[in-house]
Design a protein around this motif. Structure first.
Motif, short mmCIF file in Angstrom:
data_model
loop_
_atom_site.label_atom_id
_atom_site.label_comp_id
_atom_site.label_asym_id
_atom_site.label_seq_id
_atom_site.Cartn_x
_atom_site.Cartn_y
_atom_site.Cartn_z
N UNK A 197 21.23 19.26 56.78
CA UNK A 197 21.74 18.38 55.72
C UNK A 197 20.81 18.31 54.52
N UNK A 198 19.53 18.35 54.75
CA UNK A 198 18.60 18.32 53.60
C UNK A 198 18.72 19.59 52.77
N UNK A 199 18.92 20.72 53.44
CA UNK A 199 19.16 21.97 52.72
C UNK A 199 20.45 21.88 51.91
N UNK A 200 21.47 21.23 52.48
CA UNK A 200 22.72 21.05 51.75
C UNK A 200 22.49 20.24 50.48
N UNK A 201 21.71 19.18 50.58
CA UNK A 201 21.43 18.36 49.40
C UNK A 201 20.65 19.14 48.35
N UNK A 202 19.71 19.96 48.80
CA UNK A 202 18.95 20.77 47.83
C UNK A 202 19.87 21.76 47.12
N UNK A 203 20.85 22.29 47.85
CA UNK A 203 21.79 23.23 47.23
C UNK A 203 22.67 22.51 46.21
N UNK A 204 23.08 21.29 46.51
CA UNK A 204 23.87 20.52 45.56
C UNK A 204 23.06 20.25 44.29
N UNK A 205 21.76 20.04 44.44
CA UNK A 205 20.91 19.83 43.26
C UNK A 205 20.92 21.05 42.35
N UNK A 206 21.05 22.24 42.93
CA UNK A 206 21.17 23.46 42.12
C UNK A 206 22.47 23.43 41.31
N UNK A 207 23.51 22.89 41.90
CA UNK A 207 24.79 22.79 41.19
C UNK A 207 24.68 21.85 40.00
N UNK A 208 23.84 20.84 40.12
CA UNK A 208 23.70 19.85 39.04
C UNK A 208 23.06 20.44 37.78
N UNK A 209 22.51 21.66 37.88
CA UNK A 209 21.90 22.29 36.71
C UNK A 209 22.97 22.76 35.72
N UNK A 210 24.20 22.87 36.18
CA UNK A 210 25.28 23.39 35.35
C UNK A 210 26.00 22.25 34.63
N UNK A 211 26.68 22.61 33.58
CA UNK A 211 27.56 21.66 32.91
C UNK A 211 28.87 21.65 33.69
N UNK A 212 29.09 20.63 34.49
CA UNK A 212 30.23 20.59 35.40
C UNK A 212 31.43 19.91 34.76
N UNK A 213 32.60 20.49 34.99
CA UNK A 213 33.84 19.83 34.59
C UNK A 213 34.05 18.63 35.51
N UNK A 214 34.95 17.71 35.16
CA UNK A 214 35.20 16.56 36.05
C UNK A 214 35.55 16.96 37.48
N UNK A 215 36.37 18.00 37.61
CA UNK A 215 36.78 18.40 38.96
C UNK A 215 35.61 18.98 39.74
N UNK A 216 34.74 19.73 39.08
CA UNK A 216 33.59 20.30 39.78
C UNK A 216 32.54 19.23 40.07
N UNK A 217 32.52 18.16 39.26
CA UNK A 217 31.65 17.03 39.60
C UNK A 217 32.14 16.37 40.89
N UNK A 218 33.47 16.32 41.05
CA UNK A 218 34.03 15.78 42.30
C UNK A 218 33.60 16.66 43.48
N UNK A 219 33.66 18.00 43.31
CA UNK A 219 33.23 18.89 44.38
C UNK A 219 31.78 18.66 44.74
N UNK A 220 30.91 18.55 43.74
CA UNK A 220 29.49 18.32 44.00
C UNK A 220 29.28 16.98 44.70
N UNK A 221 30.03 15.96 44.26
CA UNK A 221 29.92 14.64 44.89
C UNK A 221 30.36 14.70 46.35
#
Length: 373
Positions: A197-221
């Protein structure tokens, strides 16, 4: 108008002088399954189609109708890559995705992996026009993502991770940030499902580097909430609830095509997993039931794994009658769909049923279903 699979099966069965019950016995299926096949309501698995072809002496005609698209591009390997080859590769990807949704991907993993290795080798050879490089690279990256997903659902986790990492590298080379995000999301899901799970959270942090659309923010959340719940963080539930409130309004015409699955149904599935992670299976039952009811009829793989989720939660809360009804629905899909992840959930449910002294009819059904994987 070309003959459908059901029409061809009915014609061939009649020509062989067999009734539906007789054919069902020969392929170890229920008569109701044969009826659904002949009415084009469902399709049998590839193995069953091949068995039907042999029994009815159809010379492969049923397989050609059931799986019409070519799964691998046909251009000779020693010729330069052309735009036609890339188009065929995209068609193959679409067919893999379609077959996965209908039947599950376990049988497709070797084929998809070979296709990806071949396409990757052709990409590395440089034997293509420079104008085609970015498009070809992005298409091979997408193929790697699909192969990685299939391997993940087959619980071939080392292979899935390797394929996803290669797809991630190619997506970056192609400048395809959309595919890069998709693969990162898949890697986060795999990490969560394998207890990292900690690795999963670190991977999500990589996603946060991008400019996410609202729908992709939902995916990251969604990915963040699921991993956080496994770590015992109670804030995960407010995060998933906020995502659920936002998901319907988050859809935009500019969303990537692969984002179709980011919807309320998927969020409810993961909310169910979160409740189970914190020891509240009774809450999970409602989530799984809601999600299962919202699955499109044609999306049989989602019905199969969704049903396995529901059965597992119902067994935990000792709701035997409901569990048996849900298990019957899963059993009806079992001849047509495979999923190692669903199989694991069914094995866990069978073990819990034995431990909780479930009725023998339910325990036997779950044991049989689990043994099929």
């Amino acid at each position: 108008m070309s003959e459908t699979f059901g029409q061809a099966l009915r014609r061939l069965r009649a020509a062989a002088g067999l009734s539906q019950p007789q054919l069902a016995r020969l392929v170890h299926a229920d008569q109701s399954a044969v009826s659904r096949w002949e009415n084009d309501r469902t399709s049998p698995s590839r193995d069953t189609v091949e068995q039907l072809d042999e029994l009815l002496e159809a010379s492969g005609d049923l397989a050609r109708i059931a799986f019409p698209a070519t799964l691998a591009p046909t251009q000779p390997l020693d010729e330069p890559v052309t735009s036609d080859y890339v188009d065929e590769l995209r068609a193959s990807i679409a067919n893999l995705v379609k077959l996965d949704g209908q039947h599950g991907g376990a049988e497709l993993v070797p084929m998809a992996s070979r296709m990806f290795r071949t396409a990757s080798a052709r990409l590395a050879s440089g034997n293509y026009p420079s104008a085609l490089e970015a498009d070809f690279t992005a298409t091979v990256a997408e193929l790697g993502e699909v192969a990685g997903w299939l391997a993940f659902d087959a619980m071939q986790h080392e292979r899935a991770r390797a394929l996803n990492l290669e797809a991630l590298h190619l997506a970056r080379l192609a400048g395809d940030s959309s595919m890069e995000l998709f693969v990162l999301g898949n890697l986060a899901l795999q990490a969560q499902e394998t207890g990292q799970s900690r690795e999963a959270l670190r991977t999500v942090q990589l996603m946060d580097r991008f400019k996410l659309s609202p729908r992709l923010r939902v995916m990251a959340a969604l990915r963040r909430a699921r991993a956080a719940a496994d770590l015992g963080d109670e804030r995960a539930f407010s995060l998933i609830q906020h995502a659920q409130a936002e998901v319907e309004s988050s859809v935009q015409a500019t969303d990537p095509g692969w984002a179709w699955w980011v919807d309320r149904r998927e969020l409810r599935v993961h909310e169910g997993g979160m409740w189970r992670a914190v020891g509240r299976p009774e809450q999970a039952v409602d989530c799984y039931a809601d999600a299962l009811a919202a699955v499109p009829r044609s999306y049989r793989w989602a019905s199969y794994i969704g049903g396995a989720n529901l059965v597992s939660a119902l067994v935990e809360v000792r709701s035997w009658a409901e569990a048996e009804r849900a298990a019957t629905e899963v059993a009806n899909l079992a001849p047509e769909v495979t999923s190692a992840r669903a199989g694991k959930r069914l094995r866990d449910a069978a073990a819990t049923a034995r431990q909780n002294r479930a009725p023998s009819s339910l325990e036997n059904m779950l044991t049989t279903l689990a043994a099929a994987h």
